[in-house]
Design a protein around this motif. Structure first.
Motif, PDB file in Angstrom:
ATOM      1  N   PRO A 205       5.481 -15.629 -15.074  1.00  0.00           N
ATOM      2  CA  PRO A 205       6.019 -14.359 -14.603  1.00  0.00           C
ATOM      3  C   PRO A 205       5.597 -14.024 -13.176  1.00  0.00           C
ATOM      4  CG  PRO A 205       4.254 -14.001 -16.192  1.00  0.00           C
ATOM      5  CD  PRO A 205       4.562 -15.462 -16.226  1.00  0.00           C
ATOM      6  N   VAL A 206       6.546 -13.455 -12.439  1.00  0.00           N
ATOM      7  CA  VAL A 206       6.253 -12.950 -11.093  1.00  0.00           C
ATOM      8  C   VAL A 206       5.735 -11.524 -11.267  1.00  0.00           C
ATOM      9  CG1 VAL A 206       7.210 -12.388  -8.835  1.00  0.00           C
ATOM     10  CG2 VAL A 206       8.049 -14.391 -10.070  1.00  0.00           C
ATOM     11  N   LEU A 207       4.474 -11.309 -10.947  1.00  0.00           N
ATOM     12  CA  LEU A 207       3.844 -10.008 -11.178  1.00  0.00           C
ATOM     13  C   LEU A 207       4.173  -8.985 -10.106  1.00  0.00           C
ATOM     14  CD1 LEU A 207       0.305 -11.115 -12.414  1.00  0.00           C
ATOM     15  CD2 LEU A 207       2.392 -10.730 -13.733  1.00  0.00           C
ATOM     16  N   ASP A 208       4.458  -9.454  -8.905  1.00  0.00           N
ATOM     17  CA  ASP A 208       4.764  -8.516  -7.823  1.00  0.00           C
ATOM     18  C   ASP A 208       5.377  -9.289  -6.655  1.00  0.00           C
ATOM     19  OD1 ASP A 208       4.956  -6.203  -6.317  1.00  0.00           O
ATOM     20  OD2 ASP A 208       2.832  -5.673  -6.476  1.00  0.00           O
ATOM     21  N   HIS A 209       6.070  -8.570  -5.816  1.00  0.00           N
ATOM     22  CA  HIS A 209       6.531  -9.091  -4.531  1.00  0.00           C
ATOM     23  C   HIS A 209       6.122  -8.044  -3.499  1.00  0.00           C
ATOM     24  CE1 HIS A 209      10.018 -10.833  -1.902  1.00  0.00           C
ATOM     25  NE2 HIS A 209       8.854 -10.813  -1.278  1.00  0.00           N
ATOM     26  N   ILE A 210       5.223  -8.424  -2.614  1.00  0.00           N
ATOM     27  CA  ILE A 210       4.641  -7.494  -1.645  1.00  0.00           C
ATOM     28  C   ILE A 210       5.184  -7.817  -0.258  1.00  0.00           C
ATOM     29  CG2 ILE A 210       2.491  -6.669  -0.608  1.00  0.00           C
ATOM     30  CD1 ILE A 210       1.117  -7.522  -3.266  1.00  0.00           C
ATOM     31  N   ILE A 211       5.649  -6.790   0.427  1.00  0.00           N
ATOM     32  CA  ILE A 211       6.165  -6.950   1.791  1.00  0.00           C
ATOM     33  C   ILE A 211       5.136  -6.396   2.762  1.00  0.00           C
ATOM     34  CG2 ILE A 211       8.054  -6.462   3.369  1.00  0.00           C
ATOM     35  CD1 ILE A 211       9.822  -5.957   0.907  1.00  0.00           C
ATOM     36  N   ILE A 212       4.719  -7.231   3.702  1.00  0.00           N
ATOM     37  CA  ILE A 212       3.674  -6.874   4.652  1.00  0.00           C
ATOM     38  C   ILE A 212       4.296  -6.367   5.950  1.00  0.00           C
ATOM     39  CG2 ILE A 212       1.699  -7.728   5.989  1.00  0.00           C
ATOM     40  CD1 ILE A 212       1.201  -7.742   2.999  1.00  0.00           C
ATOM     41  N   GLY A 213       3.877  -5.180   6.375  1.00  0.00           N
ATOM     42  CA  GLY A 213       4.266  -4.644   7.674  1.00  0.00           C
ATOM     43  C   GLY A 213       3.061  -4.621   8.601  1.00  0.00           C
ATOM     44  N   ASP A 214       3.095  -3.749   9.572  1.00  0.00           N
ATOM     45  CA  ASP A 214       1.981  -3.620  10.509  1.00  0.00           C
ATOM     46  C   ASP A 214       1.028  -2.564   9.991  1.00  0.00           C
ATOM     47  OD1 ASP A 214       0.241  -3.575  12.614  1.00  0.00           O
ATOM     48  OD2 ASP A 214       1.688  -2.938  14.123  1.00  0.00           O
ATOM     49  N   GLN A 215      -0.044  -3.012   9.339  1.00  0.00           N
ATOM     50  CA  GLN A 215      -1.059  -2.148   8.734  1.00  0.00           C
ATOM     51  C   GLN A 215      -0.477  -1.306   7.600  1.00  0.00           C
ATOM     52  OE1 GLN A 215      -3.951  -2.929   9.157  1.00  0.00           O
ATOM     53  NE2 GLN A 215      -4.904  -2.376  11.085  1.00  0.00           N
ATOM     54  N   CYS A 216       0.582  -1.781   6.978  1.00  0.00           N
ATOM     55  CA  CYS A 216       1.173  -1.100   5.840  1.00  0.00           C
ATOM     56  C   CYS A 216       1.898  -2.135   4.983  1.00  0.00           C
ATOM     57  CB  CYS A 216       2.127   0.014   6.283  1.00  0.00           C
ATOM     58  SG  CYS A 216       3.395  -0.523   7.467  1.00  0.00           S
ATOM     59  N   TYR A 217       2.227  -1.763   3.787  1.00  0.00           N
ATOM     60  CA  TYR A 217       2.903  -2.702   2.890  1.00  0.00           C
ATOM     61  C   TYR A 217       3.719  -1.937   1.862  1.00  0.00           C
ATOM     62  CZ  TYR A 217      -0.537  -1.567  -0.736  1.00  0.00           C
ATOM     63  OH  TYR A 217      -1.289  -0.903  -1.666  1.00  0.00           O
ATOM     64  N   VAL A 218       4.607  -2.664   1.195  1.00  0.00           N
ATOM     65  CA  VAL A 218       5.373  -2.121   0.077  1.00  0.00           C
ATOM     66  C   VAL A 218       5.243  -3.086  -1.089  1.00  0.00           C
ATOM     67  CG1 VAL A 218       7.689  -1.710  -0.826  1.00  0.00           C
ATOM     68  CG2 VAL A 218       7.036  -0.744   1.383  1.00  0.00           C
ATOM     69  N   SER A 219       4.881  -2.566  -2.257  1.00  0.00           N
ATOM     70  CA  SER A 219       4.870  -3.343  -3.488  1.00  0.00           C
ATOM     71  C   SER A 219       6.164  -3.046  -4.234  1.00  0.00           C
ATOM     72  CB  SER A 219       3.663  -2.946  -4.349  1.00  0.00           C
ATOM     73  OG  SER A 219       3.845  -3.353  -5.690  1.00  0.00           O
ATOM     74  N   LEU A 220       6.978  -4.089  -4.436  1.00  0.00           N
ATOM     75  CA  LEU A 220       8.233  -3.882  -5.140  1.00  0.00           C
ATOM     76  C   LEU A 220       8.001  -3.534  -6.606  1.00  0.00           C
ATOM     77  CD1 LEU A 220      10.619  -6.584  -3.622  1.00  0.00           C
ATOM     78  CD2 LEU A 220      10.340  -4.193  -3.011  1.00  0.00           C
ATOM     79  N   ARG A 221       6.876  -3.961  -7.151  1.00  0.00           N
ATOM     80  CA  ARG A 221       6.555  -3.554  -8.523  1.00  0.00           C
ATOM     81  C   ARG A 221       6.347  -2.047  -8.583  1.00  0.00           C
ATOM     82  NH1 ARG A 221       4.384  -4.166 -13.531  1.00  0.00           N
ATOM     83  NH2 ARG A 221       4.239  -6.390 -13.801  1.00  0.00           N
ATOM     84  N   ASP A 222       5.631  -1.503  -7.591  1.00  0.00           N
ATOM     85  CA  ASP A 222       5.372  -0.070  -7.572  1.00  0.00           C
ATOM     86  C   ASP A 222       6.649   0.747  -7.383  1.00  0.00           C
ATOM     87  OD1 ASP A 222       2.714  -0.543  -7.956  1.00  0.00           O
ATOM     88  OD2 ASP A 222       2.105  -0.146  -5.879  1.00  0.00           O
ATOM     89  N   LEU A 223       7.654   0.149  -6.732  1.00  0.00           N
ATOM     90  CA  LEU A 223       8.915   0.865  -6.526  1.00  0.00           C
ATOM     91  C   LEU A 223       9.702   1.013  -7.823  1.00  0.00           C
ATOM     92  CD1 LEU A 223      10.308  -0.547  -3.149  1.00  0.00           C
ATOM     93  CD2 LEU A 223       9.134   1.622  -3.563  1.00  0.00           C
ATOM     94  N   GLY A 224       9.434   0.111  -8.788  1.00  0.00           N
ATOM     95  CA  GLY A 224      10.130   0.187 -10.078  1.00  0.00           C
ATOM     96  C   GLY A 224      11.512  -0.438 -10.034  1.00  0.00           C
ATOM     97  N   GLY A 225      12.070  -0.652 -11.199  1.00  0.00           N
ATOM     98  CA  GLY A 225      13.424  -1.202 -11.298  1.00  0.00           C
ATOM     99  C   GLY A 225      13.436  -2.696 -11.409  1.00  0.00           C
ATOM    100  N   VAL A 226      12.979  -3.386 -10.341  1.00  0.00           N
ATOM    101  CA  VAL A 226      13.049  -4.845 -10.292  1.00  0.00           C
ATOM    102  C   VAL A 226      12.159  -5.470 -11.359  1.00  0.00           C
ATOM    103  CG1 VAL A 226      12.693  -6.881  -8.862  1.00  0.00           C
ATOM    104  CG2 VAL A 226      13.566  -4.775  -7.846  1.00  0.00           C
ATOM    105  N   PHE A 227      10.986  -4.865 -11.605  1.00  0.00           N
ATOM    106  CA  PHE A 227       9.990  -5.478 -12.492  1.00  0.00           C
ATOM    107  C   PHE A 227       9.933  -4.825 -13.861  1.00  0.00           C
ATOM    108  CE2 PHE A 227       8.638  -6.941  -8.359  1.00  0.00           C
ATOM    109  CZ  PHE A 227       8.131  -8.188  -8.611  1.00  0.00           C
ATOM    110  N   ASP A 228      10.999  -4.131 -14.253  1.00  0.00           N
ATOM    111  CA  ASP A 228      10.963  -3.444 -15.538  1.00  0.00           C
ATOM    112  C   ASP A 228      10.769  -4.405 -16.710  1.00  0.00           C
ATOM    113  OD1 ASP A 228      11.286  -1.073 -14.285  1.00  0.00           O
ATOM    114  OD2 ASP A 228      13.437  -0.884 -14.675  1.00  0.00           O
ATOM    115  N   SER A 229      11.212  -5.647 -16.539  1.00  0.00           N
ATOM    116  CA  SER A 229      11.127  -6.609 -17.641  1.00  0.00           C
ATOM    117  C   SER A 229       9.860  -7.440 -17.620  1.00  0.00           C
ATOM    118  CB  SER A 229      12.334  -7.563 -17.603  1.00  0.00           C
ATOM    119  OG  SER A 229      12.341  -8.284 -16.379  1.00  0.00           O
ATOM    120  N   VAL A 230       8.949  -7.137 -16.665  1.00  0.00           N
ATOM    121  CA  VAL A 230       7.724  -7.919 -16.535  1.00  0.00           C
ATOM    122  C   VAL A 230       6.569  -7.148 -17.156  1.00  0.00           C
ATOM    123  CG1 VAL A 230       6.117  -9.005 -14.931  1.00  0.00           C
ATOM    124  CG2 VAL A 230       8.568  -8.958 -14.430  1.00  0.00           C
TER     125      VAL A 230
END
Length: 232
Positions: A205-230
């Motif tokens: 299972p893919v537990l998360d997909h994290i996007i790295i910015g400049d001193q910030c990031y987004v966790s797609l798991r935290d956004l919800g929706g994509v990882f509902d089945s994980v």
């Protein structure tokens, strides 16, 4: 005739200051001067090191300079360019190493703490996979793709091949946005959904997909929706 190389008084030489006062007391200019060792015609080694820093806009930009770009600066020959490039690479590797404890992932902060400085200045998108064991310890980290993120480039076959080879229990994906803004694009969401679905079928299972910015990031798991089945 060109003027001879300018010499510094012994007590002002960076090497002597490092021994006398410690490396943390030296400026970037002085530390770089120690690598350069000697100046060039008509200037001290400190003048040359400052000119090198100025040419690249500071130490941050210098860290990505190629050997060819370094040699383009007056007074920097092939040997000096190679030594600077090697030193910067060693510094980068030391920064990303952790020999005291295993890298355990309990949330996105554990990932970004390790990769932020490595990834936030990259000029191209790098897609990286972390392969975890049953204790959520990182067994392996691998850069899989470089370039714009889309479903034709990020193929599940390549992503999961290494996980299968290492008998990974799960994995985490991450990539950077060179713009510094980690907001997910439509392509980011599509790629993530495809990898999540494949991971559930394969058993890694893919537990998360994290996007790295400049001193910030987004966790797609935290956004919800994509990882509902994980499972968490």
């Amino acid at each position: 005739m060109l003027p001879p190389e300018v010499k510094l008084p012994v007590n002002e030489m960076p090497r002597e200051r490092l021994v006398r006062e410690g490396p943390d007391k030296l400026s970037n200019q002085e530390l770089l001067a120690i690598l350069l060792r000697t100046g060039s015609r008509g200037e001290t080694v400190l003048d040359q090191s400052q000119r090198l820093l100025t040419s690249f806009g500071g130490l941050l930009q210098l860290k990505d300079a190629t050997v060819e770009e370094l040699q383009a600066v007056r007074g920097i020959g092939f040997v000096k360019a190679i030594e600077i490039r090697a030193t910067l690479e060693l510094a980068k590797r030391i920064h990303t190493m952790n020999t005291k404890e295993k890298w355990i992932i309990s949330g996105p902060e554990d990932v970004t703490e390790r990769v932020m400085e490595e990834m936030r200045f990259l000029q191209q998108e790098h897609f990286i996979a972390l392969y975890l064991n049953t204790k959520n310890q990182v067994m392996h980290k691998q850069t899989l793709f470089i370039g714009g993120l889309n479903s034709s480039i990020v193929h599940p076959r390549e992503v999961f091949k290494e996980g299968i080879r290492r008998s990974a229990a799960s994995m985490i994906c991450l990539h950077n946005h060179p713009s510094g803004d980690p907001s997910p694009s439509k392509e980011d969401i599509q790629v993530t959904k495809r990898l999540v679905d494949c991971g559930n079928i394969i058993g890694i299972p893919v537990l998360d997909h994290i996007i790295i910015g400049d001193q910030c990031y987004v966790s797609l798991r935290d956004l919800g929706g994509v990882f509902d089945s994980v499972n968490p």
